[in-house]
Design a protein around this motif. Structure first.
Motif, short mmCIF file in Angstrom:
data_model
loop_
_atom_site.label_atom_id
_atom_site.label_comp_id
_atom_site.label_asym_id
_atom_site.label_seq_id
_atom_site.Cartn_x
_atom_site.Cartn_y
_atom_site.Cartn_z
N LEU A 58 0.84 -1.19 0.00
CA LEU A 58 0.00 0.00 0.00
C LEU A 58 0.88 1.24 0.00
CD1 LEU A 58 -2.98 1.03 0.38
CD2 LEU A 58 -2.52 0.97 2.85
N GLY A 59 0.57 2.18 -0.89
CA GLY A 59 1.30 3.44 -0.85
C GLY A 59 1.68 3.96 -2.21
N PHE A 60 2.09 5.23 -2.23
CA PHE A 60 2.59 5.87 -3.44
C PHE A 60 4.04 5.45 -3.69
CE2 PHE A 60 -0.96 8.67 -2.31
CZ PHE A 60 -1.55 8.88 -3.54
N GLU A 61 4.71 6.20 -4.54
CA GLU A 61 6.10 5.87 -4.87
C GLU A 61 7.01 5.89 -3.65
OE1 GLU A 61 4.52 7.85 -8.73
OE2 GLU A 61 4.17 8.03 -6.56
N THR A 62 6.57 6.50 -2.56
CA THR A 62 7.36 6.53 -1.33
C THR A 62 7.70 5.13 -0.83
OG1 THR A 62 6.15 8.54 -0.73
CG2 THR A 62 7.47 7.50 0.98
N THR A 63 6.71 4.23 -0.84
CA THR A 63 6.90 2.89 -0.28
C THR A 63 7.19 1.83 -1.34
OG1 THR A 63 4.49 2.58 -0.32
CG2 THR A 63 5.47 3.36 1.74
N MET A 64 7.06 2.18 -2.60
CA MET A 64 7.28 1.19 -3.66
C MET A 64 8.70 0.64 -3.71
SD MET A 64 4.91 2.81 -6.69
CE MET A 64 5.71 1.87 -7.99
N PRO A 65 9.75 1.45 -3.50
CA PRO A 65 11.10 0.88 -3.57
C PRO A 65 11.34 -0.21 -2.53
CG PRO A 65 11.20 3.27 -3.74
CD PRO A 65 9.79 2.93 -3.37
N HIS A 98 7.87 13.43 0.31
CA HIS A 98 8.39 12.07 0.36
C HIS A 98 8.30 11.36 -0.99
CE1 HIS A 98 7.55 12.07 4.97
NE2 HIS A 98 8.72 12.58 4.69
N VAL A 99 7.19 11.53 -1.68
CA VAL A 99 7.07 10.96 -3.03
C VAL A 99 8.14 11.55 -3.94
CG1 VAL A 99 5.62 10.87 -5.09
CG2 VAL A 99 4.62 10.41 -2.86
#
Length: 371
Positions: free
Chosen positions: A145-152, A201-202
């Motif tokens: 769950l999350g935007f590009e902030t948590t994807m990595p 953050h994104v």
């Protein structure tokens, strides 16, 4: 105007506010026709209300709250689908704590845990991978769950799972991207946004390039913004200076963290593991083209929706709930008939009331007694 390290220095804040007042006095906005600034990220919403920044500014500046909280835009149907996976024996659902109290059709993940589901709160997807390795006889499903902030971090975890041959770990992917969402907002004729405070953050991951269309195609000044009170105040000043000078660009107040090109290593990992979906459903916003994320063919073995049988839910949001209108700036939380009455942090009807970045949670915590 340069800021120093004391991001909460009241004397420096006063200087910035004085500059804001001076610049705003040169603009045509007023209480009757306010300048509407959308703070996209819920973290900015909480900073604004926690520190009373909106009360320091001229009456002709109005904040509208955007869709930058991933828990807030989580559709009830997607939560219901994830919870369905927990019905199987020897299945452990792993999620960030923010998602635990989001209401679904049959209650929240917290309620499901009380009913006997195995639900674990994790602080990173690596924690979920560790649980998978410690419980080889269980299926571990992580709620991505999350935007590009948590994807990595999700991408790097899947890379490790693949390298280590962990076969009982999978991802329920609800990762989403910010730029298509802002484009969809700007294309709606009934929404008036004069400028944006863009999420810090994104932007730390993606840089400033993905936002250029906002200035180029829609002529909306915007500033990438940090999260301390003085960050937000300086970003407002930077926006006002663009209006005064009749400029339209993507400013970067958060230069100490955000580079123009973003984080190349993070972007490389994301590109290897993820690819865009044709369309994704958002709470209150409907389907937005190219905004969702799915796994690439090389990582399809970790896709929980391919690995397990799911009958997609068709559940819809409660009729009186105005979360969607709040997320698009059409109304304030206090305009929702449920706010503070039927919908409270302990008895939430909408996700915006339980998320740590939710606009309704910010209003309830910091402004309910005022209104």
């Amino acid at each position: 105007m340069q800021l120093v390290d004391e991001f909460r220095d009241p004397l420096l804040a006063k200087k910035v506010v004085d500059h804001i007042n001076a610049v705003f006095a040169e603009l045509p906005y007023s209480r009757e026709r306010p300048l509407q600034i959308m703070e996209v990220c819920g973290g900015h919403t909480h900073t604004i209300f926690k520190f009373g920044l909106d009360q320091l500014l001229p009456d002709g500046i109005e904040f509208v709250h955007g869709p930058g909280c991933p828990v807030c835009v989580l559709p009830m149907s997607r939560l219901d689908d994830f919870m369905t996976l927990g019905e199987a024996e020897k299945t452990i659902l792993c999620t960030f704590g923010d998602a635990m109290r989001v209401p679904g059709t049959n209650g929240s993940l917290l309620d499901a845990n009380a009913r006997g589901y195995q639900v674990r709160i994790v602080y990173s997807p690596l924690d979920a991978l560790t649980i998978a390795k410690e419980n080889p006889d269980h299926e571990i499903i992580f709620f991505g769950l999350g935007f590009e902030t948590t994807m990595p971090s999700t991408a790097m975890t899947l890379k490790q799972a693949k390298q280590q041959g962990v076969t009982n770990f999978s991802l329920f992917c609800q990762h989403i991207t910010i730029a298509p969402t802002l484009k969809a907002l700007l294309e709606q004729a009934d929404i008036r946004i004069d400028g944006f405070l863009l999420p810090g953050h994104v932007s730390m991951i993606v840089g400033s390039e993905p936002y250029q269309f906002i200035a180029r195609d829609f002529q909306k000044p915007s500033v990438i913004t940090g999260f301390e009170p003085l960050d937000v105040l300086q970003s407002i000043l930077m926006l006002l200076e663009q209006f005064r000078d009749q400029r339209c660009e993507i400013g970067n107040q958060y230069q100490r963290v955000v580079a123009r090109q973003g984080n190349p290593m993070a972007l490389k990992a994301m590109a290897e593991v993820f690819t865009a979906k044709h369309s994704s459903l958002w709470r209150g916003l409907g389907h937005i083209a190219d905004s969702g994320i799915q796994l690439t063919p090389d990582y399809a073995e970790f896709d929980a929706e391919q690995k397990f049988t799911i009958d997609p839910s068709t559940s819809v949001e409660p009729e009186a709930c105005r979360c969607g209108d709040v997320l698009t700036g059409r109304c304030k939380p206090i305009d929702c008939p449920l706010f503070g009455n039927q919908c409270t942090p302990t008895n939430a009807i909408g996700a915006l009331m339980v998320s740590s970045e939710g606009a309704c949670a910010a209003y309830y915590q910091y402004r309910l007694e005022v209104n």
